[in-house]
Design an enzyme around this catalytic site. Structure first.
Site, PDB file in Angstrom:
ATOM      1  N   GLY A 121       0.597  -1.010  -0.065  1.00  0.00           N
ATOM      2  CA  GLY A 121       0.130  -0.095  -0.254  1.00  0.00           C
ATOM      3  C   GLY A 121       1.045   1.565  -0.143  1.00  0.00           C
ATOM      4  O   GLY A 121       2.098   1.573   0.645  1.00  0.00           O
ATOM      5  N   CYS A 123       1.845  -7.788  -5.718  1.00  0.00           N
ATOM      6  CA  CYS A 123       2.263  -8.788  -6.867  1.00  0.00           C
ATOM      7  C   CYS A 123       2.213 -10.811  -6.660  1.00  0.00           C
ATOM      8  O   CYS A 123       3.660 -10.465  -5.430  1.00  0.00           O
ATOM      9  CB  CYS A 123       3.415  -8.311  -7.281  1.00  0.00           C
ATOM     10  SG  CYS A 123       4.670  -9.379  -8.731  1.00  0.00           S
ATOM     11  N   ASP A 173       0.444   2.753   9.311  1.00  0.00           N
ATOM     12  CA  ASP A 173      -0.241   1.534  10.261  1.00  0.00           C
ATOM     13  C   ASP A 173       0.043   1.593  11.563  1.00  0.00           C
ATOM     14  O   ASP A 173      -0.012   1.579  12.607  1.00  0.00           O
ATOM     15  CB  ASP A 173      -1.148   0.425  10.407  1.00  0.00           C
ATOM     16  CG  ASP A 173      -2.373   0.250   9.035  1.00  0.00           C
ATOM     17  OD1 ASP A 173      -3.377   1.296   9.136  1.00  0.00           O
ATOM     18  OD2 ASP A 173      -2.576  -0.774   8.566  1.00  0.00           O
ATOM     19  N   GLN A 232      -7.180   8.507   4.432  1.00  0.00           N
ATOM     20  CA  GLN A 232      -6.305   8.379   5.272  1.00  0.00           C
ATOM     21  C   GLN A 232      -4.677   9.006   4.750  1.00  0.00           C
ATOM     22  O   GLN A 232      -3.784   8.572   4.648  1.00  0.00           O
ATOM     23  CB  GLN A 232      -6.319   7.804   6.583  1.00  0.00           C
ATOM     24  CG  GLN A 232      -7.534   7.908   7.180  1.00  0.00           C
ATOM     25  CD  GLN A 232      -8.013   7.167   7.860  1.00  0.00           C
ATOM     26  OE1 GLN A 232      -7.360   5.866   8.720  1.00  0.00           O
ATOM     27  NE2 GLN A 232      -8.835   5.559   7.620  1.00  0.00           N
ATOM     28  N   VAL A 275       8.505  27.731  19.494  1.00  0.00           N
ATOM     29  CA  VAL A 275       8.320  26.833  17.270  1.00  0.00           C
ATOM     30  C   VAL A 275      10.000  27.274  17.208  1.00  0.00           C
ATOM     31  O   VAL A 275      10.252  26.519  16.808  1.00  0.00           O
ATOM     32  CB  VAL A 275       7.280  28.813  16.801  1.00  0.00           C
ATOM     33  CG1 VAL A 275       5.783  28.563  16.839  1.00  0.00           C
ATOM     34  CG2 VAL A 275       8.177  29.649  16.580  1.00  0.00           C
ATOM     35  N   ASN A 334      14.579  26.037  20.895  1.00  0.00           N
ATOM     36  CA  ASN A 334      15.774  26.609  21.816  1.00  0.00           C
ATOM     37  C   ASN A 334      15.447  26.268  23.468  1.00  0.00           C
ATOM     38  O   ASN A 334      16.965  26.843  23.631  1.00  0.00           O
ATOM     39  CB  ASN A 334      16.252  28.303  20.778  1.00  0.00           C
ATOM     40  CG  ASN A 334      15.338  28.848  21.498  1.00  0.00           C
ATOM     41  OD1 ASN A 334      13.596  28.852  21.821  1.00  0.00           O
ATOM     42  ND2 ASN A 334      15.012  29.468  22.260  1.00  0.00           N
TER      43      ASN A 334
END
Length: 789
Positions: free
Chosen positions: A23, A87, A164, A307, A535, A538
């Site tokens: 997948g 396959c 998953d 998803q 953000v 540091n």
């Protein structure tokens, strides 16, 4: 210390083929791109195998040489550009014979497989019977003895691509984080409509219950993290089915939440949800139970293939890129004696594990579930899964006790607001209440602490906080400083026994000031914990801060849009300034996730010659089919080489070859709803800090009062390498550059060479000193015999 090997020569005379199988998952393209570019950088010849194992069997045009340009502009694409197919032919011996023949004819002896455990098990079988296949092909006259000798050994390295996160041995598989982004977008959309709806209906029967089914046939990771990230009331996962008579418990739980003032119930289900007798639990079953037994208005949504889609998150792009680099190194260093390995992520370190050990432990999980050993199944999934499960269990299934503890814990947000702060506050408040403590909210940072803006905060008040950006408590940059006396008086007045400080560098500095003032003010001798949230990422003592992942995704998405804006206009270079103060984390990581040509940061000084090289590099790039450039600059990278200066320089030097555009991203990087990573990280940090404080308070309780003045009673809770640990504030001073507000050692600087190699710079040294050895997972997770761990 850098590895002594010269990587740019390692691959000469070698051929590497890369295929994606099973997948598809977002982030696979980043792994393919990194494998191709690092392979080419080492001098190897790299091939694409289109359509997975089917392409390997069919050969011909399915196996084509890859070029540097052929992997451009694929970072932001979902799925896999080179195709993937289930396959059946490869499962047959004749199919593997054909595949081997195709590889031998092209002289390919190194195979990089990106897929799930089925795809990787197939690769290992192929490698195990390689000499047998060569003997058969020689006997049949399909290949010569000379060709067989030249290709006598096949090296295999796997990277796990699976939304998953069902492969043991790695904290995250490629595609999981992006799938969580899709799920959380849906949860947010559903919960906001439900909250609006329920505001106008006070009757309990008009309140809604939502059931959301997410993927995960054998693995509950997506469901579990979603439940944590949205504060769900109940989660069904295959590894840990609910106790018998769960229907009654679930109904009681939903009623209790309503009585606490919750306007909305959320139930998350993995598609493989089952009961203790291994009978499936379905969405409809739960929906009928809730609507019939409780009369609640109940809606269910099955998410399905949404998803798998969409653009990959920044985390998945960086993960794919890092794994691709490590995979090429593992292939080139492999010997016939090395077992086939899989490249994994542990904490924030790329490691190599024996492929079949990981496959074995993954199978052991299924066996444990089938035998009803559910705790073993959770343990085998690894530490990260266990932590998530324990945090969820505590927050969703325990209720505040009747008997209170007489302990008051105050929570304060300090510095600039960032996404994920509210998730940490919610989880700390609820964990504290479950421990029987009284939780106090301090509004507006240290200012609020000195002005007495302190009030009790309840269970219901923090409902729905996980998904809200910014800081609901209010926050200021002000340090305790001259208000320290007033703060100590308020700590006594409000009877505060311990303090949680959530914020960035100011939170760290403020904590240090409070600890230093303990000598003078006895009231400050209480346990304290700093949770890094900024953000800029540091804060000394933590590899990650809450909020940095959300900012990184904002920058990455913006870079994608900016690059796309030039899709029709060739020969354009964008210069983008990111936040971060003197810390180059955002610029470096966004550079990796958006495929930048350069990222200028303060920690790695750059001079006029470097700028010249970068301009020459872009002029050369414009001669190829890739006629776009992206340059990132961290806001305080250099006092003189400002963003405007760089824009002027590039515009002047690029005249006639390319034109330039400049963007300063500004405060949008601090806003937005938190990413799943930040919600989950904030939730775990909040819970862990309260549990730690509860233990500390017991230690510090003397003669009817709290007294804490040892260094280990004031700590930063941070992610270091592989785990969340508490480090005394005092011990982190050594590692702090106070002038520039950054730690002296920063782990992510090791990723800078990868950025340069992927942007096609020559003579770059990769530091592989940490990743050269193979680890063993069986020892790590503990072998399970007879149901004991």
């Amino acid at each position: 210390m850098a590895h002594p090997k010269d990587h740019s020569k390692m691959g000469i005379g070698r051929s590497i083929a890369v295929l994606t199988s099973g997948g598809d998952a977002q982030g696979m393209n980043a792994a393919v791109r990194a494998t191709v570019r690092v392979g080419i950088y080492t001098g190897a010849k790299v091939y694409f195998v289109h359509e997975g194992y089917q392409g390997l069997v069919d050969g011909g045009d399915n196996i084509k040489p890859a070029t540097w340009e052929s992997v451009s502009m694929m970072l932001q694409l979902g799925g896999t550009v080179i195709g993937s197919a289930r396959c059946m032919d490869f499962k047959e011996k004749w199919g593997r014979l054909k595949a081997a023949c195709n590889l031998v004819k092209l002289g390919i002896t190194n195979l990089c497989v990106i897929g799930g455990d089925g795809s990787l098990t197939g690769a290992n079988q192929f490698r195990t019977e390689w000499s047998e296949l060569l003997a058969d092909l020689t006997k049949q006259g399909k290949i010569t003895a000379e060709e067989a000798k030249r290709s006598s050994h096949l090296n295999i390295v796997g990277m796990v691509g699976s939304i998953d996160n069902d492969f043991c041995g790695t904290d995250m598989t490629i595609g999981t984080d992006s799938a969580l982004h899709r799920i959380i977008e849906v949860v947010d959309a559903i919960t906001t409509t439900a909250q609006r709806y329920t505001h106008t209906h006070t009757n309990i029967n008009h309140q809604r219950t939502f059931i959301l089914e997410v993927m995960g046939r054998h693995c509950g990771y997506l469901a579990l993290v979603t439940a944590l990230a949205c504060g769900a009331d109940w989660v069904f996962i295959p590894e840990m089915p609910p106790e018998d008579n769960w229907e009654e418990h679930l109904c009681k739980r939903l009623i209790a939440q309503r009585e606490r003032g919750s306007r909305l119930n959320v139930i998350i289900m993995a598609e493989g949800a089952q009961d203790r007798k291994q009978k499936p639990i379905t969405c409809d079953q739960v929906k009928n139970l809730v609507s019939k037994k409780l009369g609640f208005d109940t809606r269910s949504t099955i998410l399905g293939h949404v998803q798998r889609g969409g653009t990959p998150s920044a985390f998945d792009r960086i993960l794919g890129s890092r794994m691709g680099v490590e995979a090429v190194m593992a292939l080139l260093e492999a010997t016939p004696e090395t077992p086939a390995c899989v490249v994994s992520l542990s904490g924030n370190i790329a490691i190599r594990l024996p492929l079949m050990e990981c496959v074995q432990v993954t199978k052991d999980v299924t066996v444990a579930m089938a035998e009803g050993r559910f705790q073993d199944a959770v343990n085998l999934r690894g530490k990260s899964f266990q932590n998530n499960w324990n945090t969820y269990k505590m927050l969703a299934h325990l209720s505040p006790p009747e008997v209170k503890s007489n302990i008051n814990i105050a929570i304060v947000n300090v510095g600039a607001p960032c996404a994920g702060m509210n998730a940490a506050v919610r989880s700390a408040v609820r964990t504290g209440l479950i421990q029987g403590h009284q939780m106090l909210a301090v509004h507006d940072g240290f200012d609020g602490l000195s002005n007495g803006q302190i009030q009790p905060i309840t269970w219901a008040e923090v409902g729905g906080w996980t998904g809200k950006g910014g800081s609901n408590l209010g926050t200021k940059r002000q340090l305790p400083g001259k208000n320290i006396e007033q703060i100590s008086l308020n700590i006594a007045k409000f009877n505060i026994h311990s303090l949680i400080i959530i914020g960035g560098f100011e939170a760290y500095l403020g904590g240090l000031e409070l600890v230093t003032a303990r000598e003078k003010y006895e009231e400050l001798c209480i346990p304290m914990v700093i949770i890094p949230a900024t953000v800029s990422n540091n804060v000394p003592g933590s590899d990650f801060s809450i909020g940095a992942d959300t900012a990184l995704n904002t920058i990455t998405t913006t870079c994608d849009r900016i690059k796309q804006s030039a899709a029709g206009t060739k020969r354009r270079v964008f210069i983008i300034e990111t936040m971060g103060g003197y810390c180059g984390y955002l610029a470096t990581m966004a550079g990796l996730s958006s495929g930048a040509d350069a990222a200028y940061i303060y920690e790695e000084p750059f001079h006029i010659r470097d700028l010249e090289l970068n301009v020459e590099h872009l002029i050369e790039k414009m001669k190829t089919s890739v006629k776009r450039g992206l340059i990132l600059r961290n806001s305080n990278a250099n006092d003189n080489y400002t963003t405007q200066f760089l824009f002027n320089l590039y515009s002047e030097e690029g005249k006639g070859t390319f034109d330039c555009r400049m963007n300063i991203l500004g405060h949008m990087q601090q806003g937005g709803t938190p990413t799943p990573f930040d919600r989950n990280f904030g939730t775990k940090m909040g819970a862990k800090s309260v549990l730690w404080l509860t233990d500390k308070l017991k230690e510090c309780y003397r003669h009817g009062r709290i007294f804490a003045n040892t260094p280990d009673s004031a700590c930063v809770l941070g992610m270091k390498r592989r785990s969340l640990i508490f480090q005394p504030l005092a011990s982190l001073k050594e590692d702090t550059d106070f002038e520039h507000r950054i730690p002296k050692t920063e782990w992510w600087l090791k990723l800078r060479p990868i950025l340069k190699i992927l942007a096609r710079y020559e003579a770059v040294e990769i530091d592989t000193s940490e990743a050269a050895t193979m680890e063993h997972i069986i020892k790590k997770t503990g072998e399970i015999k007879g149901g004991k761990m």
